[in-house]
Scaffold this motif. Structure first.
Motif, PDB file in Angstrom:
ATOM      1  N   LYS A 137       0.404  -1.270  -0.546  1.00 29.12           N
ATOM      2  CA  LYS A 137      -0.212  -0.123  -0.245  1.00 29.12           C
ATOM      3  C   LYS A 137       0.616   1.337  -0.228  1.00 29.12           C
ATOM      4  O   LYS A 137      -0.188   2.303   0.019  1.00 29.12           O
ATOM      5  CB  LYS A 137      -1.189  -0.529   1.136  1.00 29.12           C
ATOM      6  N   GLY A 138       2.260   1.276  -0.379  1.00 30.33           N
ATOM      7  CA  GLY A 138       3.264   2.169   0.205  1.00 30.33           C
ATOM      8  C   GLY A 138       2.790   2.905   1.348  1.00 30.33           C
ATOM      9  O   GLY A 138       2.496   2.326   2.602  1.00 30.33           O
ATOM     10  N   GLY A 139       3.512   4.204   1.707  1.00 29.75           N
ATOM     11  CA  GLY A 139       3.617   4.794   3.076  1.00 29.75           C
ATOM     12  C   GLY A 139       4.178   5.956   3.175  1.00 29.75           C
ATOM     13  O   GLY A 139       5.311   6.066   2.338  1.00 29.75           O
ATOM     14  N   SER A 140       4.370   6.815   4.268  1.00 28.86           N
ATOM     15  CA  SER A 140       5.299   7.615   4.425  1.00 28.86           C
ATOM     16  C   SER A 140       6.275   7.707   6.140  1.00 28.86           C
ATOM     17  O   SER A 140       5.471   6.804   6.336  1.00 28.86           O
ATOM     18  CB  SER A 140       3.955   9.054   4.457  1.00 28.86           C
ATOM     19  N   ILE A 141       7.430   7.627   4.816  1.00 26.59           N
ATOM     20  CA  ILE A 141       8.136   7.649   6.343  1.00 26.59           C
ATOM     21  C   ILE A 141       9.199   9.230   6.205  1.00 26.59           C
ATOM     22  O   ILE A 141       9.657   9.513   5.267  1.00 26.59           O
ATOM     23  CB  ILE A 141       9.464   7.076   6.301  1.00 26.59           C
ATOM     24  N   VAL A 142       8.771   9.772   7.953  1.00 24.78           N
ATOM     25  CA  VAL A 142       9.635  10.728   8.167  1.00 24.78           C
ATOM     26  C   VAL A 142      11.044  10.639   9.005  1.00 24.78           C
ATOM     27  O   VAL A 142      10.908   9.645  10.315  1.00 24.78           O
ATOM     28  CB  VAL A 142       8.615  12.038   8.648  1.00 24.78           C
ATOM     29  N   LEU A 143      11.758  11.650   9.507  1.00 26.23           N
ATOM     30  CA  LEU A 143      13.072  10.762   9.999  1.00 26.23           C
ATOM     31  C   LEU A 143      12.953  12.433  10.668  1.00 26.23           C
ATOM     32  O   LEU A 143      13.328  13.526   9.710  1.00 26.23           O
ATOM     33  CB  LEU A 143      13.793  10.934   9.053  1.00 26.23           C
ATOM     34  N   ILE A 144      13.244  12.755  12.168  1.00 29.56           N
ATOM     35  CA  ILE A 144      13.954  14.005  12.472  1.00 29.56           C
ATOM     36  C   ILE A 144      15.170  14.525  12.367  1.00 29.56           C
ATOM     37  O   ILE A 144      16.053  13.333  12.899  1.00 29.56           O
ATOM     38  CB  ILE A 144      13.051  13.700  13.873  1.00 29.56           C
ATOM     39  N   GLY A 145      15.470  14.979  11.555  1.00 31.98           N
ATOM     40  CA  GLY A 145      16.712  15.524  11.721  1.00 31.98           C
ATOM     41  C   GLY A 145      16.467  16.641  12.331  1.00 31.98           C
ATOM     42  O   GLY A 145      16.454  16.603  14.255  1.00 31.98           O
ATOM     43  N   SER A 146      17.426  18.095  11.966  1.00 28.61           N
ATOM     44  CA  SER A 146      17.959  18.872  13.024  1.00 28.61           C
ATOM     45  C   SER A 146      18.142  19.772  11.722  1.00 28.61           C
ATOM     46  O   SER A 146      19.073  19.915  11.001  1.00 28.61           O
ATOM     47  CB  SER A 146      18.977  18.686  13.773  1.00 28.61           C
ATOM     48  N   MET A 147      18.285  21.344  12.591  1.00 25.59           N
ATOM     49  CA  MET A 147      18.815  22.253  11.347  1.00 25.59           C
ATOM     50  C   MET A 147      20.428  21.990  11.939  1.00 25.59           C
ATOM     51  O   MET A 147      21.326  22.432  11.284  1.00 25.59           O
ATOM     52  CB  MET A 147      19.248  23.778  11.982  1.00 25.59           C
ATOM     53  N   SER A 148      20.623  21.131  12.633  1.00 24.00           N
ATOM     54  CA  SER A 148      21.854  20.875  12.990  1.00 24.00           C
ATOM     55  C   SER A 148      22.811  20.045  12.453  1.00 24.00           C
ATOM     56  O   SER A 148      24.156  19.652  12.646  1.00 24.00           O
ATOM     57  CB  SER A 148      22.538  20.305  14.483  1.00 24.00           C
ATOM     58  N   GLY A 149      21.721  19.688  11.679  1.00 22.30           N
ATOM     59  CA  GLY A 149      22.681  18.433  10.189  1.00 22.30           C
ATOM     60  C   GLY A 149      23.808  19.118   9.160  1.00 22.30           C
ATOM     61  O   GLY A 149      23.705  18.997   7.826  1.00 22.30           O
ATOM     62  N   THR A 150      23.270  20.264   9.259  1.00 24.45           N
ATOM     63  CA  THR A 150      23.705  21.476   8.182  1.00 24.45           C
ATOM     64  C   THR A 150      24.276  22.185   8.325  1.00 24.45           C
ATOM     65  O   THR A 150      24.844  22.659   8.272  1.00 24.45           O
ATOM     66  CB  THR A 150      22.030  22.103   7.462  1.00 24.45           C
ATOM     67  N   VAL A 151      24.179  22.909   9.285  1.00 22.21           N
ATOM     68  CA  VAL A 151      25.108  24.325   9.584  1.00 22.21           C
ATOM     69  C   VAL A 151      25.465  22.931  11.778  1.00 22.21           C
ATOM     70  O   VAL A 151      24.993  23.079  12.180  1.00 22.21           O
ATOM     71  CB  VAL A 151      24.231  25.378  10.384  1.00 22.21           C
ATOM     72  N   ALA A 152      26.998  24.209  12.214  1.00 21.98           N
ATOM     73  CA  ALA A 152      26.746  23.598  13.518  1.00 21.98           C
ATOM     74  C   ALA A 152      26.480  24.873  14.088  1.00 21.98           C
ATOM     75  O   ALA A 152      26.757  26.773  13.954  1.00 21.98           O
ATOM     76  CB  ALA A 152      28.826  24.272  12.947  1.00 21.98           C
ATOM     77  N   ASN A 153      25.926  24.347  15.518  1.00 26.45           N
ATOM     78  CA  ASN A 153      25.258  25.137  16.087  1.00 26.45           C
ATOM     79  C   ASN A 153      26.721  26.686  17.027  1.00 26.45           C
ATOM     80  O   ASN A 153      27.307  25.691  17.973  1.00 26.45           O
ATOM     81  CB  ASN A 153      24.604  24.347  16.875  1.00 26.45           C
ATOM     82  N   ARG A 154      26.613  27.637  17.071  1.00 31.51           N
ATOM     83  CA  ARG A 154      27.202  28.673  17.903  1.00 31.51           C
ATOM     84  C   ARG A 154      26.970  28.015  19.591  1.00 31.51           C
ATOM     85  O   ARG A 154      25.847  28.261  19.815  1.00 31.51           O
ATOM     86  CB  ARG A 154      27.384  29.618  16.902  1.00 31.51           C
ATOM     87  N   GLY A 155      28.060  27.956  20.367  1.00 30.19           N
ATOM     88  CA  GLY A 155      28.032  27.834  21.509  1.00 30.19           C
ATOM     89  C   GLY A 155      27.416  26.797  22.180  1.00 30.19           C
ATOM     90  O   GLY A 155      27.518  26.225  23.186  1.00 30.19           O
ATOM     91  N   LEU A 156      27.211  25.410  21.379  1.00 30.57           N
ATOM     92  CA  LEU A 156      26.735  24.802  21.324  1.00 30.57           C
ATOM     93  C   LEU A 156      27.564  23.771  21.406  1.00 30.57           C
ATOM     94  O   LEU A 156      27.921  23.210  19.685  1.00 30.57           O
ATOM     95  CB  LEU A 156      25.040  23.966  21.081  1.00 30.57           C
ATOM     96  N   ILE A 157      28.540  22.677  22.137  1.00 35.18           N
ATOM     97  CA  ILE A 157      29.293  21.215  21.101  1.00 35.18           C
ATOM     98  C   ILE A 157      28.915  20.256  21.353  1.00 35.18           C
ATOM     99  O   ILE A 157      29.367  19.776  22.768  1.00 35.18           O
ATOM    100  CB  ILE A 157      30.318  22.735  22.133  1.00 35.18           C
ATOM    101  N   CYS A 158      28.169  19.597  20.111  1.00 40.34           N
ATOM    102  CA  CYS A 158      27.785  18.777  20.166  1.00 40.34           C
ATOM    103  C   CYS A 158      28.241  18.325  18.939  1.00 40.34           C
ATOM    104  O   CYS A 158      27.982  17.850  18.007  1.00 40.34           O
ATOM    105  CB  CYS A 158      26.452  18.915  20.174  1.00 40.34           C
ATOM    106  N   PRO A 159      29.877  17.566  18.954  1.00 39.68           N
ATOM    107  CA  PRO A 159      29.955  17.261  16.921  1.00 39.68           C
ATOM    108  C   PRO A 159      29.552  15.764  16.992  1.00 39.68           C
ATOM    109  O   PRO A 159      28.966  15.798  16.172  1.00 39.68           O
ATOM    110  CB  PRO A 159      31.571  17.174  18.031  1.00 39.68           C
ATOM    111  N   ALA A 160      29.273  15.133  18.315  1.00 39.26           N
ATOM    112  CA  ALA A 160      28.608  14.064  17.039  1.00 39.26           C
ATOM    113  C   ALA A 160      27.129  14.196  17.061  1.00 39.26           C
ATOM    114  O   ALA A 160      26.085  12.886  15.924  1.00 39.26           O
ATOM    115  CB  ALA A 160      28.800  12.389  18.776  1.00 39.26           C
ATOM    116  N   TYR A 161      26.688  14.798  17.955  1.00 39.33           N
ATOM    117  CA  TYR A 161      25.298  14.540  17.585  1.00 39.33           C
ATOM    118  C   TYR A 161      24.946  15.299  16.522  1.00 39.33           C
ATOM    119  O   TYR A 161      23.852  15.095  15.868  1.00 39.33           O
ATOM    120  CB  TYR A 161      24.236  15.643  18.948  1.00 39.33           C
TER     121      TYR A 161
END
Length: 257
Positions: A137-161
Motif C-alpha cells: 500500500k506504500g506509505g510515508s516515513i519521516v525522519l526527525i533531523g535537525s538544523m544541526s545537520g546542516t550548520v554547526a551550532n554557535r556556542g553549543l558543543i555537540c559534534p557527535a550529535y
C-alpha cells in the motif's frame, strides 16, 4: 474535511520516541487528523501527558521498545502491522543528545550517539518499510533531523550529535531513492531550537542560552513542540504525495542568515 488530502482516517502510523516531547506532540496531531497511532519508546512508562491524550483517543497505544533492540523492534512493528493488515506511516523521532567537546569525546559515547541517532533511525525505517512493502500500500516515513545537520551550532558543543543529524538527512535521501518504487516516501524535518523539558533543564545550567539562542534566528524567539504538529500531518498525509527525498527545515531562519 475542507482539505481532505490532510486526512489520516484509517491510516496506521508509528512514532518512535513518543513517550514525551516532540514525538508525543506529533503523535497527538496525527490522532487529531484521524490516524491510529502507536507510540514506541524505551521508557517503561510514557509521560503523564500520554495518558491525558489517550483519554481523548482510546486507540492511542504505547509499546516499550529500544530502537537499538533491532529484533525486538522488527517484531513490534510486524505485530502492529499484522493487527491492522496495513502500516501507513512512521515518524522516527527517537534520539539522544550529549554536549561534550570533541577533544574529550570517548568512543563509547560517540558510538552510543550514532547507535541511537543513526542506526536506530535506520532500523526503525527499515522495519516500517518492510511492512509497507509486504502489504503493497506504500506509505510515508519521516525522519526527525535537525538544523544541526546542516550548520554547526554557535556556542553549543555537540559534534557527535550534529554529525548524526547530518547522517539522518543523507540517509533519508538514499532511502527515498530505493523505496520510491514501492510508493514509499521518505522525508526529514529539521527543527530549530525547541523548548522542551530537556532544554528547560539545560537553561538552568546555562541561563544565557535562552536569550542568546533566540537572537540567532530571524524570528527572534525559540520554537515550541506544538509548532511542528502541522509538519507531521503534512508529511504523513497525501498533502505531500509528490514530496520525497526532501528536508523540511523549520528553524526560524537560523541557517538562512
Amino acid at each position: 474535511m475542507a482539505l481532505p488530502e490532510f486526512s489520516l482516517k484509517d491510516k496506521v502510523v508509528l512514532v518512535t520516541g513518543a513517550a514525551r516531547g516532540l514525538g508525543l506532540v506529533q503523535a497527538e496531531a496525527l490522532l487529531e487528523a484521524g490516524a491510529t497511532v502507536y507510540a514506541l519508546d524505551r521508557l517503561p512508562e510514557p509521560s503523564p501527558d500520554f495518558h491525558t491524550i489517550q483519554q481523548h483517543y482510546p486507540s492511542f497505544q504505547y509499546r516499550q521498545i529500544d530502537v537499538r533492540d533491532v529484533p525486538g523492534l522488527h517484531k513490534v512493528v510486524e505485530d502492529i502491522a499484522n493487527n491492522h493488515n496495513r502500516l501507513d506511516g512512521l515518524i522516527a523521532a527517537a534520539g539522544i543528545q550529549q554536549e561534550t567537546p570533541a577533544l574529550e569525546y570517548t568512543p563509547e559515547d560517540a558510538n552510543r550517539m550514532f547507535e541511537v541517532n543513526i542506526t536506530g533511525v535506520f532500523m526503525a525505517a527499515q522495519a516500517a518499510a518492510k511492512q509497507m512493502v509486504r502489504f503493497g500500500k506504500g506509505g510515508s516515513i519521516v525522519l526527525i533531523g535537525s538544523m544541526s545537520g546542516t550548520v554547526a551550532n554557535r556556542g553549543l558543543i555537540c559534534p557527535a550529535y550534529n554529525a548524526s543529524k547530518a547522517a539522518v538527512l543523507q540517509l533519508a535521501r538514499n532511502l527515498a531513492s530505493e523505496w520510491g518504487v514501492h510508493n514509499i516516501r521518505v522525508n526529514t524535518i529539521s527543527p530549530g531550537y525547541i523548548v522542551t523539558a530537556m532544554v528547560e533543564a539545560l537553561f538552568e545550567t546555562f541561563p544565557e542560552r535562552r536569550t542568546d539562542w533566540a537572537t540567532q534566528n530571524m524570528l527572534g524567539r525559540l520554537s515550541q513542540p506544538k509548532e511542528y504538529r502541522g509538519a507531521a500531518v503534512f508529511l504523513i498525509s497525501d498533502a505531500s504525495s509528490f514530496m520525497t527525498g526532501s528536508d523540511l527545515r523549520m528553524d526560524g531562519g537560523h541557517s538562512s542568515w
